[in-house]
Design a protein around this motif. Structure first.
Motif, short mmCIF file in Angstrom:
data_model
loop_
_atom_site.label_atom_id
_atom_site.label_comp_id
_atom_site.label_asym_id
_atom_site.label_seq_id
_atom_site.Cartn_x
_atom_site.Cartn_y
_atom_site.Cartn_z
N SER A 124 0.84 -1.22 0.01
CA SER A 124 0.01 -0.08 0.08
C SER A 124 1.00 1.54 -0.23
N ASP A 125 0.25 2.34 -0.20
CA ASP A 125 1.03 3.59 -0.48
C ASP A 125 1.35 4.03 0.90
N HIS A 126 0.76 3.81 2.02
CA HIS A 126 1.26 4.21 3.24
C HIS A 126 2.18 3.41 3.87
N VAL A 127 2.38 2.02 3.31
CA VAL A 127 3.59 1.35 3.85
C VAL A 127 4.94 1.84 3.02
N VAL A 128 4.56 2.16 1.80
CA VAL A 128 5.71 2.74 0.98
C VAL A 128 6.11 4.13 1.46
N GLU A 129 5.27 4.77 1.91
CA GLU A 129 5.55 6.20 2.59
C GLU A 129 6.33 6.04 3.77
N ALA A 130 5.84 5.06 4.79
CA ALA A 130 6.42 4.85 6.15
C ALA A 130 7.84 4.40 5.77
N ALA A 131 8.05 3.23 4.76
CA ALA A 131 9.42 2.92 4.40
C ALA A 131 10.43 4.14 3.89
N GLU A 132 9.80 4.97 3.18
CA GLU A 132 10.69 6.27 2.66
C GLU A 132 10.91 7.01 3.84
N LEU A 133 10.11 7.30 4.74
CA LEU A 133 10.45 8.23 5.81
C LEU A 133 11.43 7.56 6.84
N GLY B 221 19.52 11.81 16.66
CA GLY B 221 20.09 12.22 15.47
C GLY B 221 19.08 12.08 14.26
N PRO B 222 18.48 10.69 14.19
CA PRO B 222 17.48 10.52 13.13
C PRO B 222 16.35 11.44 13.44
N TRP B 223 15.88 11.69 14.45
CA TRP B 223 14.85 12.64 14.51
C TRP B 223 15.16 14.26 14.01
N ASP B 224 16.25 14.58 14.63
CA ASP B 224 16.46 15.84 13.99
C ASP B 224 16.77 16.00 12.44
N HIS B 225 17.41 14.81 11.92
CA HIS B 225 17.45 14.95 10.82
C HIS B 225 16.18 14.83 9.88
N LEU B 226 15.25 14.33 10.49
CA LEU B 226 13.93 13.95 9.86
C LEU B 226 13.06 15.28 9.74
N GLY B 227 13.11 15.90 10.79
CA GLY B 227 12.29 17.24 11.15
C GLY B 227 10.97 16.77 11.67
N ALA B 228 10.48 17.88 12.29
CA ALA B 228 9.05 17.53 13.06
C ALA B 228 8.13 17.13 12.18
N GLU B 229 7.98 17.75 11.06
CA GLU B 229 6.79 17.26 10.32
C GLU B 229 6.56 15.88 9.75
N LYS B 230 7.94 15.43 9.40
CA LYS B 230 8.00 14.20 8.80
C LYS B 230 7.93 13.11 9.84
N LEU B 231 8.54 13.56 11.19
CA LEU B 231 8.56 12.65 12.20
C LEU B 231 7.14 12.39 12.51
N LEU C 254 1.49 7.03 10.82
CA LEU C 254 1.62 5.93 9.93
C LEU C 254 2.06 4.45 10.97
N GLY C 255 3.08 4.94 11.64
CA GLY C 255 3.56 3.56 12.55
C GLY C 255 2.47 3.10 13.37
N ARG C 256 1.75 4.04 14.26
CA ARG C 256 0.76 3.65 15.06
C ARG C 256 -0.24 2.61 14.55
N GLU C 257 -0.59 3.23 13.34
CA GLU C 257 -1.69 2.55 12.53
C GLU C 257 -0.99 0.88 12.30
N LEU C 258 0.07 0.96 11.52
CA LEU C 258 0.50 -0.45 11.21
C LEU C 258 0.86 -1.13 12.46
N THR C 259 1.31 -0.51 13.69
CA THR C 259 1.51 -1.21 14.81
C THR C 259 0.12 -1.87 15.47
N ARG C 260 -0.92 -1.08 15.36
CA ARG C 260 -2.21 -1.63 15.71
C ARG C 260 -2.65 -2.71 15.00
N ARG C 261 -2.38 -2.87 13.70
CA ARG C 261 -2.86 -3.78 12.95
C ARG C 261 -1.92 -5.03 13.25
N VAL C 262 -0.55 -4.96 13.64
CA VAL C 262 -0.11 -6.28 13.55
C VAL C 262 -0.25 -6.82 15.29
#
Length: 285
Positions: free
Chosen positions: A108-117, A245-255, A261-269
């Motif tokens: 799905s698109d949101h798994v692709v998006e989560a992977a990219e982020l 380090g990873p979160w500073d690099h990613l930035g607040a909006e992307k984080l 996305l992670g919470r929804e995937l976590t809920r599902r598994v």
């Protein structure tokens, strides 16, 4: 970005950790010759470092009894090579995520998006002083998005874990002492489950408690003293700082989007039965 590491852990840790509980992963690892029990865990998590000895595994895993590690490492490397172990682990994760999320969802698109982020976040990780992270960072990236996501989360998890060990060392807590103080917070393991899963005997546990009493970190009942609470607070603060380090690099909006996305995937598994009940209270010391 205070609190980012803890929020990310809550949102995503299960997606990494399912590799240690999913039957598909265990079957893949025993299928290449590893013996059932502790061997698949120790071998699969350490294989990125190569055919290292029990001393290295115990040092990097930290809160496991080294005697328990030595019962399965280096024997594991006589049954399967590290390369075979890594391949089997990834195949098992692929099968497990496909079962838990479904064939449509993993594409799905949101798994692709989560992977990219998540992959973008790993660009903010530092390898210095982080052996488990560095070993995994040297592996090739898989291609399917759900496996890119899992690999990225593994990098982030080991990066955080290596920093946590550094914080424990700086605060003078050995592996078993870290575990004893973690249990004393009341936020995770029971005493019995900690001893069982990490392989410490009653005598070793009691000796660690006595050392902590002598330092003024535990009281006579095994509860944290004020100084004990302060030590644990310093450990958690240092762990979070080292993981920024990873979160500073990613930035607040992307984080924020990655967390969503992670919470929804976590809920599902989790809803799909990925873990034994209550397992996440026991994951870190």
């Amino acid at each position: 970005m205070a609190g980012d590491e803890k929020r990310f852990k809550s949102a995503f840790d299960s997606l990494h950790a399912l590799a240690y509980f999913a039957p598909e992963v265990d079957q893949a690892l025993t299928g290449i010759g590893l013996r059932p029990g502790r061997m698949p865990y120790f071998a699969s998590r350490s294989a990125a470092m190569g055919a290292v000895g029990p001393e290295v595994v115990a040092a990097t895993f930290y809160n496991f009894n080294p005697e328990v590690v030595a019962r399965v490492i280096p024997r594991a490397w006589t049954l399967a090579t590290p390369e075979q172990v890594l391949t089997a682990r990834l195949e098992g994760v692929d099968q497990a995520l496909t079962r838990l999320l479904g064939e449509d969802e993993i594409k799905s698109d949101h798994v692709v998006e989560a992977a990219e982020l998540a992959r973008e976040a790993t660009a903010g990780c530092a390898a210095e002083g982080r052996p488990l992270y560095a070993a995994h960072a040297g592996l090739d990236w898989p291609e399917p998005p759900h496996l890119v996501l899992w690999h990225a989360l593994t990098l982030l998890r080991e990066h955080r874990g290596d920093g946590h060990i550094a914080a424990l060392l700086l605060n003078g807590l050995s592996g078993v002492e870290a575990l004893v103080t973690h249990v004393a917070t009341g936020a995770g393991f029971t005493v019995d489950s900690a001893k069982l899963t990490r392989g410490w005997s009653d005598e070793q546990w009691d000796a660690a408690q006595q050392r902590l009493r002598d330092r003024g970190l535990l009281d006579g009942e095994g509860a944290l003293t004020g100084e004990g609470v302060a030590v644990r607070d310093r450990v958690e603060a240092a762990t979070e700082t080292a993981a920024r380090g990873p979160w500073d690099h990613l930035g607040a909006e992307k984080l924020a989007r990655l967390e969503e996305l992670g919470r929804e995937l976590t809920r599902r598994v989790v809803a799909a039965g990925a873990f034994p009940k209550g397992v996440f209270a026991q994951r870190r010391s």
